[in-house]
Motif scaffolding. Structure first.
Motif, PDB file in Angstrom:
ATOM      1  N   GLN A   7      37.600 -22.105  21.846  1.00 57.19           N
ATOM      2  CA  GLN A   7      37.461 -23.019  23.280  1.00 57.19           C
ATOM      3  C   GLN A   7      38.219 -22.121  24.107  1.00 57.19           C
ATOM      4  OE1 GLN A   7      35.726 -25.945  23.542  1.00 57.19           O
ATOM      5  NE2 GLN A   7      36.143 -25.500  25.543  1.00 57.19           N
ATOM      6  N   ASN A   8      39.227 -21.743  24.058  1.00 55.74           N
ATOM      7  CA  ASN A   8      40.380 -21.016  25.085  1.00 55.74           C
ATOM      8  C   ASN A   8      39.308 -19.844  25.602  1.00 55.74           C
ATOM      9  OD1 ASN A   8      42.024 -18.884  26.051  1.00 55.74           O
ATOM     10  ND2 ASN A   8      43.428 -20.653  25.659  1.00 55.74           N
ATOM     11  N   LYS A  10      36.175 -19.549  25.482  1.00 57.40           N
ATOM     12  CA  LYS A  10      34.855 -19.955  26.158  1.00 57.40           C
ATOM     13  C   LYS A  10      35.369 -20.383  27.941  1.00 57.40           C
ATOM     14  CE  LYS A  10      32.612 -24.239  26.395  1.00 57.40           C
ATOM     15  NZ  LYS A  10      32.001 -25.509  25.401  1.00 57.40           N
ATOM     16  N   ASN A  11      36.440 -20.985  27.821  1.00 54.31           N
ATOM     17  CA  ASN A  11      36.877 -21.486  29.048  1.00 54.31           C
ATOM     18  C   ASN A  11      37.218 -20.049  30.087  1.00 54.31           C
ATOM     19  OD1 ASN A  11      36.596 -24.034  28.414  1.00 54.31           O
ATOM     20  ND2 ASN A  11      38.907 -24.353  27.777  1.00 54.31           N
ATOM     21  N   ARG A  12      37.944 -19.278  29.299  1.00 57.66           N
ATOM     22  CA  ARG A  12      38.273 -17.915  30.200  1.00 57.66           C
ATOM     23  C   ARG A  12      36.994 -17.178  30.404  1.00 57.66           C
ATOM     24  NH1 ARG A  12      43.474 -15.429  27.551  1.00 57.66           N
ATOM     25  NH2 ARG A  12      43.191 -13.878  29.117  1.00 57.66           N
TER      26      ARG A  12
END
Length: 108
Positions: A7-8, A10-12
């Motif tokens: 998730q991290n 993906k966000n970045r």
């Protein structure tokens, strides 16, 4: 260094992709489409192959370890971006692959 989760990543990744979109609009007047992103990924994946050859002493190239580290990370970035742009959840896709492969190999 923190231990990243998908998730991290993906966000970045998507935040970086938005910055590239701005550059594409500035330089070309349009954003790259998904096919162009896929081609860019394939180009980077090919470079990983060549850098692995160099790292293993089968192709002469300087700065191999640093470039290989960068390209491996970039390929993960591209896969994350491609999944997001095509509406595929990278977490689910990875879990699906791992489960299916473990079952095929009798690891579960």
């Amino acid at each position: 260094m923190e231990n990243l989760n998908l998730q991290n990543i993906k966000n970045r990744s998507m935040a970086i992709r938005e910055k590239y979109k701005e550059l594409e609009l500035q330089h070309h007047g349009t954003e790259w489409n998904v096919e162009e992103d896929a081609l860019a990924f394939l180009s980077d994946a090919g470079l990983v192959g060549r850098l692995v050859m160099s790292q293993q002493g089968r192709w002469p190239k300087a700065n191999t370890d640093e470039e290989l580290k960068h390209k491996l990370g970039e390929c993960i970035w591209w896969l994350t971006v491609l999944a997001e742009r095509m509406g595929i959840d990278i977490n689910e896709a990875t879990e699906y692959f791992l489960d299916k492969t473990e079952n095929l190999l009798g690891n579960k």
